[in-house]
Design a protein around this motif. Sequence first.
Motif, PDB file in Angstrom:
ATOM      1  N   LEU A  72       0.820  -1.210   0.000  1.00 55.24           N
ATOM      2  CA  LEU A  72       0.000   0.000   0.000  1.00 55.24           C
ATOM      3  C   LEU A  72       0.859   1.267   0.000  1.00 55.24           C
ATOM      4  CD1 LEU A  72      -3.005   0.978   0.356  1.00 55.24           C
ATOM      5  CD2 LEU A  72      -2.501   1.075   2.792  1.00 55.24           C
ATOM      6  N   ILE A  73       0.520   2.188  -0.911  1.00 57.84           N
ATOM      7  CA  ILE A  73       1.191   3.494  -0.953  1.00 57.84           C
ATOM      8  C   ILE A  73       0.130   4.579  -0.783  1.00 57.84           C
ATOM      9  CG2 ILE A  73       2.479   5.121  -2.416  1.00 57.84           C
ATOM     10  CD1 ILE A  73       3.602   2.622  -3.900  1.00 57.84           C
ATOM     11  N   MET A  74       0.347   5.495   0.138  1.00 58.05           N
ATOM     12  CA  MET A  74      -0.558   6.641   0.288  1.00 58.05           C
ATOM     13  C   MET A  74       0.019   7.783  -0.532  1.00 58.05           C
ATOM     14  SD  MET A  74      -3.156   6.038   2.395  1.00 58.05           S
ATOM     15  CE  MET A  74      -3.659   7.719   2.587  1.00 58.05           C
ATOM     16  N   ASN A  75      -0.812   8.334  -1.400  1.00 55.49           N
ATOM     17  CA  ASN A  75      -0.343   9.447  -2.232  1.00 55.49           C
ATOM     18  C   ASN A  75      -1.137  10.710  -1.902  1.00 55.49           C
ATOM     19  OD1 ASN A  75       1.140  10.714  -4.236  1.00 55.49           O
ATOM     20  ND2 ASN A  75      -0.230  10.070  -5.873  1.00 55.49           N
ATOM     21  N   GLN A  76      -0.560  11.872  -2.255  1.00 58.35           N
ATOM     22  CA  GLN A  76      -1.215  13.166  -2.063  1.00 58.35           C
ATOM     23  C   GLN A  76      -1.636  13.430  -0.624  1.00 58.35           C
ATOM     24  OE1 GLN A  76      -4.309  13.633  -5.008  1.00 58.35           O
ATOM     25  NE2 GLN A  76      -2.994  12.862  -6.623  1.00 58.35           N
ATOM     26  N   ILE A  77      -0.701  13.211   0.282  1.00 57.81           N
ATOM     27  CA  ILE A  77      -0.942  13.501   1.697  1.00 57.81           C
ATOM     28  C   ILE A  77      -0.842  15.008   1.902  1.00 57.81           C
ATOM     29  CG2 ILE A  77       0.101  13.254   3.991  1.00 57.81           C
ATOM     30  CD1 ILE A  77      -0.931  10.648   3.320  1.00 57.81           C
ATOM     31  N   ARG A  78      -1.888  15.606   2.470  1.00 57.46           N
ATOM     32  CA  ARG A  78      -1.861  17.053   2.695  1.00 57.46           C
ATOM     33  C   ARG A  78      -1.611  17.399   4.149  1.00 57.46           C
ATOM     34  NH1 ARG A  78      -4.987  19.589  -1.867  1.00 57.46           N
ATOM     35  NH2 ARG A  78      -5.478  17.808  -3.151  1.00 57.46           N
ATOM     36  N   SER A 129      -4.457   2.482   9.260  1.00 55.71           N
ATOM     37  CA  SER A 129      -5.854   2.099   9.500  1.00 55.71           C
ATOM     38  C   SER A 129      -6.324   1.110   8.439  1.00 55.71           C
ATOM     39  CB  SER A 129      -6.746   3.343   9.485  1.00 55.71           C
ATOM     40  OG  SER A 129      -6.380   4.222  10.520  1.00 55.71           O
ATOM     41  N   VAL A 130      -5.986   1.388   7.189  1.00 56.42           N
ATOM     42  CA  VAL A 130      -6.381   0.483   6.104  1.00 56.42           C
ATOM     43  C   VAL A 130      -5.728  -0.883   6.308  1.00 56.42           C
ATOM     44  CG1 VAL A 130      -6.114   0.027   3.630  1.00 56.42           C
ATOM     45  CG2 VAL A 130      -6.841   2.288   4.408  1.00 56.42           C
ATOM     46  N   ARG A 131      -4.460  -0.866   6.682  1.00 56.88           N
ATOM     47  CA  ARG A 131      -3.756  -2.132   6.939  1.00 56.88           C
ATOM     48  C   ARG A 131      -4.489  -2.933   8.010  1.00 56.88           C
ATOM     49  NH1 ARG A 131       2.142  -2.034   9.601  1.00 56.88           N
ATOM     50  NH2 ARG A 131       0.857  -1.705  11.433  1.00 56.88           N
ATOM     51  N   SER A 132      -4.920  -2.232   9.050  1.00 57.90           N
ATOM     52  CA  SER A 132      -5.616  -2.898  10.144  1.00 57.90           C
ATOM     53  C   SER A 132      -6.938  -3.498   9.687  1.00 57.90           C
ATOM     54  CB  SER A 132      -5.853  -1.898  11.282  1.00 57.90           C
ATOM     55  OG  SER A 132      -6.540  -2.529  12.323  1.00 57.90           O
ATOM     56  N   PHE A 143       1.112  -9.007  20.370  1.00 53.20           N
ATOM     57  CA  PHE A 143       1.782  -8.043  19.489  1.00 53.20           C
ATOM     58  C   PHE A 143       1.110  -8.055  18.119  1.00 53.20           C
ATOM     59  CE2 PHE A 143       5.379  -8.503  22.504  1.00 53.20           C
ATOM     60  CZ  PHE A 143       5.637  -7.162  22.717  1.00 53.20           C
ATOM     61  N   GLU A 144       0.748  -9.252  17.692  1.00 53.90           N
ATOM     62  CA  GLU A 144       0.115  -9.393  16.382  1.00 53.90           C
ATOM     63  C   GLU A 144      -1.230  -8.669  16.335  1.00 53.90           C
ATOM     64  OE1 GLU A 144      -1.020 -13.371  14.487  1.00 53.90           O
ATOM     65  OE2 GLU A 144       1.173 -13.437  14.676  1.00 53.90           O
ATOM     66  N   ILE A 145      -2.001  -8.799  17.404  1.00 51.48           N
ATOM     67  CA  ILE A 145      -3.304  -8.131  17.457  1.00 51.48           C
ATOM     68  C   ILE A 145      -3.119  -6.615  17.359  1.00 51.48           C
ATOM     69  CG2 ILE A 145      -5.269  -7.602  18.981  1.00 51.48           C
ATOM     70  CD1 ILE A 145      -5.023 -10.571  19.936  1.00 51.48           C
ATOM     71  N   LEU A 146      -2.058  -6.122  18.000  1.00 49.57           N
ATOM     72  CA  LEU A 146      -1.786  -4.682  17.918  1.00 49.57           C
ATOM     73  C   LEU A 146      -0.975  -4.342  16.662  1.00 49.57           C
ATOM     74  CD1 LEU A 146      -1.069  -3.750  21.653  1.00 49.57           C
ATOM     75  CD2 LEU A 146      -3.208  -3.619  20.381  1.00 49.57           C
ATOM     76  N   GLU A 147      -0.790  -5.351  15.794  1.00 53.86           N
ATOM     77  CA  GLU A 147      -0.124  -5.175  14.493  1.00 53.86           C
ATOM     78  C   GLU A 147       1.306  -4.676  14.637  1.00 53.86           C
ATOM     79  OE1 GLU A 147      -3.091  -2.864  12.415  1.00 53.86           O
ATOM     80  OE2 GLU A 147      -4.603  -4.272  13.085  1.00 53.86           O
ATOM     81  N   LEU A 148       2.020  -5.263  15.597  1.00 52.25           N
ATOM     82  CA  LEU A 148       3.399  -4.875  15.852  1.00 52.25           C
ATOM     83  C   LEU A 148       4.318  -6.078  15.756  1.00 52.25           C
ATOM     84  CD1 LEU A 148       2.697  -2.756  19.042  1.00 52.25           C
ATOM     85  CD2 LEU A 148       3.575  -1.826  16.892  1.00 52.25           C
ATOM     86  N   GLN A 149       5.616  -5.775  15.605  1.00 57.09           N
ATOM     87  CA  GLN A 149       6.620  -6.837  15.683  1.00 57.09           C
ATOM     88  C   GLN A 149       6.842  -7.146  17.168  1.00 57.09           C
ATOM     89  OE1 GLN A 149       8.062  -8.360  12.978  1.00 57.09           O
ATOM     90  NE2 GLN A 149       6.555  -7.156  11.838  1.00 57.09           N
TER      91      GLN A 149
END
Lengths: 309, 181
Positions: A227-233, A243-246, B10-16
């Motif tokens: 994922l790449i975020m572009n046009q960050i203001r 957040s998207v990753r989560s 750690f995984e749940i919090l998305e960390l190493q």
Amino acid sequence: MARVKKGCEIWAIGGGKGGTGKSFVTGNIGTYLASRGKRVILIDADIGGANLHTILGVSRPRTSLTDFFERKASLADLIVCCDSSNMGLVTGDLHSIDSGNIRYTQKLRLFRQIRTLETDYILIDLGSGSHANTVDAFLLADKMIIVLVPEITAIENMYHFMKNVLFKKLKISLGSRGFKEFLQDTWRNRTTYGIKNIKELIDYLRKHSTEVREVLDRELSGFRIYLIMNQIRHTSEISIGFSVRSVCMKYFGFKTHYVGYIEYEDLVWRCVNEQRPYLQSYPSSRCAKEIGRIAENLVEGRQIKMTYS
Amino acid sequence: MPGEDYRRYFEILELQPDASFSEVRNAYLHLKRLYSTESIVIHPIANEFSEESRQEVLQRIEDAYERLSALFQDNGSAYTGSRGQPLGPEEAGDVHEHVSFSGETLRQIRQGLGIKLHEIAFATKIRLQYLENIESERFGDLPPEVYLRGYIVNYARCLSLDSGRVARDYMKRYRDWKKKS
């Protein structure tokens, strides 16, 4: 940068909504890699909306992917030179109208030929939308990359694209082992089974049999979107990538790697309109550095860490 | 707890698994905000996921944070809050409710989180010398008020504190000093 051991690596850049900067990102990551001594070939597969050549400041080439599909020309003959001697470009189609009907076998032929090209990296700009063609090409790449901007409409289209990609992935993985109908039936009757989303679909499928579970576990463990975020203001928008990753992990059940962000920069569109390659015009700008970092992270398979926000 | 699978938390919090406590805390606050409020990331898929599943995700995040807080406490690098009490996950957000933020409080909180001053300098791009002056309240050696306020806000964000409150408290101390001098 790490050595590519066998053959070249194919990176596909897609992501649902148009105008997120896919071509800009593709062109400039390519330019960066070439400037670091890597051999790069860019393929503009945004059939119908090709403009990677403009971003790179190359005048519209006479040959394009149309020749590959219609005249059966070999891909290697369609490569045109760019500013950098390390970089070549195959431009997309600008004239053929029947572009939506490229058959799957044609696409496989394209990817077979792509793999034989003498180069280190092949970057494919897929264009917008979640058309089957785009999804298929995305899945055939070694690295699947999405360019996103911090706008709700872009995020919405990205989710749609991701779900299409994931569903197609399930179809290919399970289909080759004779579970195609099982998958389609399950999805068609999803309300009966109480399946509301793709994660619940996967959970349901996994319960079917050990064989299905093993196939899914194996195929999905290697499934990863970059994922790449572009046009960050604003700096607060950097965290949207996290957040998207989560959400991808917790709600969809697959991994994403957040490889970096690029700030919004007026000079970018000025460069594009003047057909000057951005990275060469402003090599020490912040955007250029961010692009470099993204390219390095993609090469190494690294992602960025959340800093204090 | 020996044998407990901390990797999972750690995984749940998305960390190493080698994440520091301040990273754990940052990730926790980020995820908690993400799944408890409406945002452009959640909104487009809100109808696909039930309130139940959202609560479930939040609960797992809370659990993971609680376990990891305990782990860091056992290792002696725990963040104990400014009241000297171990920090529970519920009070993490507003543990400093009754504290007035001085340079010294900021220093204590920072040290409690196990963050080095040069890390703050790196993250905020504020010169190290200024950060030292902020913590020691050497007001005479600090930049003009308008810049200082920005520095305090950024520094407070680094520590996941309510930056508005920190700036208000700290700038009051600064102005009191100015009046006297």
